[in-house]
Write an enzyme that holds these catalytic residues in place. Structure first.
Site, short mmCIF file in Angstrom:
data_model
loop_
_atom_site.label_atom_id
_atom_site.label_comp_id
_atom_site.label_asym_id
_atom_site.label_seq_id
_atom_site.Cartn_x
_atom_site.Cartn_y
_atom_site.Cartn_z
N SER A 185 8.69 -21.61 6.25
CA SER A 185 8.07 -23.11 6.79
C SER A 185 8.01 -24.27 6.21
O SER A 185 8.67 -24.21 5.53
CB SER A 185 6.59 -22.62 7.22
OG SER A 185 5.69 -24.57 7.15
N GLU A 198 13.12 -34.06 -3.01
CA GLU A 198 12.75 -34.55 -1.67
C GLU A 198 10.81 -34.73 -1.47
O GLU A 198 11.12 -35.19 -0.20
CB GLU A 198 12.72 -32.85 -0.70
CG GLU A 198 14.12 -32.38 -0.69
CD GLU A 198 14.22 -31.46 -2.30
OE1 GLU A 198 15.40 -30.76 -1.56
OE2 GLU A 198 12.94 -31.35 -2.58
N GLU A 215 7.47 -28.97 -8.45
CA GLU A 215 6.87 -28.91 -6.99
C GLU A 215 7.38 -30.51 -7.38
O GLU A 215 8.01 -31.62 -6.59
CB GLU A 215 6.31 -28.65 -6.15
CG GLU A 215 5.95 -29.26 -5.16
CD GLU A 215 5.03 -28.64 -3.88
OE1 GLU A 215 4.90 -27.87 -4.42
OE2 GLU A 215 4.42 -29.50 -3.09
N CYS A 275 -3.40 -17.87 -6.16
CA CYS A 275 -3.45 -19.47 -7.03
C CYS A 275 -4.80 -19.05 -7.67
O CYS A 275 -5.29 -19.59 -8.92
CB CYS A 275 -4.03 -20.76 -5.53
SG CYS A 275 -1.95 -20.97 -4.80
N CYS A 298 3.86 -22.88 0.96
CA CYS A 298 2.42 -23.76 -0.23
C CYS A 298 3.33 -23.69 -1.56
O CYS A 298 3.10 -23.86 -2.57
CB CYS A 298 1.28 -23.06 -0.39
SG CYS A 298 0.89 -23.27 1.30
N LYS A 331 3.39 -26.12 -9.68
CA LYS A 331 3.14 -27.63 -9.42
C LYS A 331 4.04 -29.28 -10.19
O LYS A 331 3.61 -29.45 -9.56
CB LYS A 331 1.54 -27.95 -8.54
CG LYS A 331 1.30 -27.12 -7.55
CD LYS A 331 1.49 -27.18 -6.21
CE LYS A 331 0.97 -26.64 -5.82
NZ LYS A 331 1.74 -26.77 -4.09
N GLU A 355 1.84 -25.61 10.18
CA GLU A 355 2.55 -24.17 10.20
C GLU A 355 1.65 -23.42 11.55
O GLU A 355 2.14 -22.83 11.77
CB GLU A 355 0.91 -23.80 9.00
CG GLU A 355 2.13 -23.30 8.57
CD GLU A 355 2.11 -22.21 7.05
OE1 GLU A 355 2.71 -23.43 6.27
OE2 GLU A 355 1.74 -21.40 6.31
N GLU A 376 3.76 -24.38 14.60
CA GLU A 376 5.03 -24.45 13.64
C GLU A 376 5.35 -22.93 14.39
O GLU A 376 6.41 -22.48 14.87
CB GLU A 376 6.02 -24.59 12.73
CG GLU A 376 6.78 -24.23 11.54
CD GLU A 376 7.01 -24.39 10.34
OE1 GLU A 376 6.31 -24.72 10.26
OE2 GLU A 376 8.34 -24.94 10.35
S1 SF4 Z 1 -1.03 -20.90 -8.58
FE1 SF4 Z 1 0.70 -19.95 -8.43
S2 SF4 Z 1 0.59 -18.47 -6.81
FE2 SF4 Z 1 -0.27 -20.80 -6.42
S3 SF4 Z 1 1.29 -22.05 -5.90
FE3 SF4 Z 1 1.16 -21.99 -7.75
S4 SF4 Z 1 2.68 -19.92 -8.53
FE4 SF4 Z 1 2.81 -20.12 -6.28
#
Ligand code: SF4
Ligand code: SF4
Ligand code: SF4
Length: 583
Positions: A322, A369, A364, A507, A302, A361, A282, A285
């Site tokens: 990014s 992808e 995610e 987080c 992130c 996550k 990053e 970049e």
């Molecule tokens: S804990 Fe909250 S701030 Fe951290 S990556 Fe997950 S959604 Fe985003």
């Protein structure tokens, strides 16, 4: 002449200053009253009536909505206040699915807790017939919604709107038919929810819970044919201990390593390692964009909730993101490609698990992808809360564990990697490396304290990289991010990098962390735990991590190389255009 303001709680004189309501004064004095709907970070709603107090001369008042006044005389537990609270509890329970034994929130449900504390044994009101129960909504990758356990406190509606500027959840219908539901009554997985889990974090009951992957992970661990590797995010280490009675912010990483080995994970790596890797990519970049003047400001990528928000609402701004995958999604393909070679494991028998503070996550890891040949790079995401439950169910005495190290070579990290868990940490880590990449000179003071903080949700910090002036903006919550997007769109933005974390404070306060909604101090303590580790580590710049340097020498060549792009970068698309944007 003194400005001292006091009131009396159960006869005791208590000083107050700028507390917004009586409930905060009561808590400051070390006392408490029950509440379902009050959350210090959200506007007061006064919906549940559990926090009632008796105020001399004013009668019964909701302490969460009444401002403190000099000389007030307040009584917390009178015959009337207790009777009102018991009646509220009985009415809620009459309407509530009471299958507590099988409820995800059992043991941490506030309704269960108060029913026990107030000795509710018998409900005098007619109970809701089972035929009227609504279906459970299991459509989201991150959250399960059971409307039969909703007590209409409205905390989730306020969290979604006040943190994320979203109205994914809202009240519908009237009177006894009132429900809280996603927009237009659609399943949660089919609306523009970003999966941040802040609604789950504030929900006092089992109406909103984290979608659990514990059983799938146990099935892999207990299968002798499988090699199960695990990585854990920075923020998890300063919160997991709370589940076992340790103070917020205590860094339990070495106990976590030991617990994960005892559970049966075969190899233990650390997402902090790939946070360093993210910075290599990053920072490079960012410097390239500064040189070309294209796609500025650069947006960090992130946070999957932020990425999804941008894809859903501002696909025209995706070029600012990014292209770096998140640290979790960088480490997993590295493990998938290198663990089979380093540890003599068949790819098909390799299972990658990630311990995250984050419910998003779970979404995610399912993004197409982030798969190879149809298989996700990260097979399962468990939240900090889920890991706590696994440790307990394995009968492990967490506090009695002997500290252990992670495995090599993907377990070593720098202080820059560890601060990713707090709002401002990604930007600070990137600046430490970008400075040295740009100037070729060592950065003497690596502490960029103005970038830090868990309360101020938008911070601009001016930096000087050998004569080049830069402004880095750090925001947490999507509501704040939206304001920055509007500045870019109307041409008033003055910053070159925008770090966005969807959860307030970053987080450390993710939707998968142990619940902290009644104590905002906890956020600051968790962040402090990360900054303390950063200060203590011998290496504090990502590009100085010897394991990262070796990975580039032996495999990735150099930051932003073709190989690095294949493994560590991704693309974004206006993929939701034909689904729910037309609602
Ligand atoms: S804990 Fe909250 S701030 Fe951290 S990556 Fe997950 S959604 Fe985003
Ligand atoms: S997960 Fe986040 S975006 Fe989705 S409903 Fe909850 S608070 Fe709103
Ligand atoms: S879902 Fe939970 S937070 Fe939302 S209104 Fe119902 S009980 Fe309250």
């Amino acid at each position: 002449m003194t400005d001292k303001k006091t009131l009396f709680i159960d006869g005791k004189e208590i000083e107050f200053t700028d507390e917004p309501n009586l409930l905060e004064v009561i808590r400051k004095a070390g006392m408490n009253v029950p509440t379902f709907c009050y959350r210090p970070d959200l506007t007061s709603f006064g919906a549940c009536r559990m926090c009632v107090v008796e105020v001399e001369g004013r009668g019964i008042q909701s302490s969460c909505t009444m401002p403190p006044e000099n000389g007030l005389k307040i009584h917390l537990n009178t015959e009337k206040t207790r009777r009102i609270r018991k009646t509220v509890l009985e009415l809620l329970l009459a309407n509530h699915d009471k299958e507590c034994l099988t409820c995800e929130k059992s043991g941490s449900c506030e309704l269960q807790k108060y029913a026990e504390e107030y000795g509710i044994k018998r409900i005098r009101y007619p109970e809701k017939p089972v035929e009227e129960y609504l279906p459970i909504d299991d459509s989201s990758p991150s959250i399960v919604r059971d409307p039969n356990k909703c007590i209409l406190c409205g905390a989730c509606v306020r969290a979604c709107s006040e943190f994320q500027g979203h109205s994914v959840l809202g009240f519908a219908n009237r009177g006894s038919k009132t429900v809280v539901q996603p927009m237009n009554g659609r399943p949660l997985g089919q609306v523009d929810c970003v999966n941040c889990g802040q609604c789950v974090a504030v929900c006092p009951t089992g109406a909103l819970t984290i979608k659990s992957n514990i059983e799938e992970v146990w099935a892999e661990i207990t299968n002798p044919a499988k090699t199960v590797v695990v990585q854990m995010a920075p923020a998890t280490r300063v919160a997991l201990g709370e589940i076992f009675g340790l103070p917020a912010g205590e860094n339990t990483i070495k106990l976590m390593n030991a617990a994960l080995r005892k559970i049966g994970f075969n190899l233990i790596f650390d997402t902090n390692f790939s946070a360093d890797l993210t910075i290599m990519e990053e920072a490079t970049e960012f410097l390239e964009r500064l040189k070309s003047g294209k796609n500025l400001p650069l947006f960090t990528s992130c946070c999957p909730a932020w990425v999804k928000y941008l894809e859903d609402h501002h696909p025209d701004m995706l070029n600012h993101l990014s292209t770096c995958k998140s640290p979790m999604s960088m480490l997993s393909p590295v493990l998938v490609n290198l663990v089979p070679k380093h540890f003599n494991v068949e790819r098909e028998n390799l299972v990658v698990v990630a311990i995250m503070p984050c419910t998003a996550k779970k979404y995610e890891c399912k993004r197409p992808e982030l798969t190879e040949n149809g298989r996700p790079d990260t097979d399962f995401v468990l939240t900090t809360q889920e890991l706590g439950r696994m440790i307990k169910s394995a009968g492990i005495d967490f506090n009695a564990l002997e500290p252990e190290e992670a495995d090599s070579p993907f377990g070593e990290y720098t202080g820059a990697g560890t601060i990713f868990g707090a709002s401002g940490g990604v930007a600070e880590a990137a600046v430490r490396t970008a400075y040295e990449f740009a100037t070729g000179e060592p950065l003497k003071d690596v502490d960029f304290k103005p970038l830090r903080g868990t309360t101020n949700r938008c911070r601009d910090v001016e930096l000087d990289i050998k004569g080049t002036k830069l402004v880095v903006r750090v925001v947490s919550t999507l509501k704040e991010a939206e304001k920055s997007i509007q500045e870019i769109k109307n041409g008033t933005a003055q910053f070159q990098m925008l770090e966005v974390m969807a959860c307030p404070g970053g987080c450390i306060n993710g939707g998968g962390q142990p619940r902290s909604c009644d104590d905002s101090k906890i956020k600051a303590e968790r962040a402090e735990g990360l900054y303390e580790e950063d200060a203590e580590l011998p290496i504090r710049k990502s590009h100085m991590n010897p394991s990262i340097q070796k990975l580039y020498q032996e495999y990735l060549e150099h930051p932003n190389s073709h190989k690095a792009h294949e493994l560590l970068h991704t693309v974004y698309a206006d993929k939701f255009a034909n689904s729910y944007r037309d609602i």
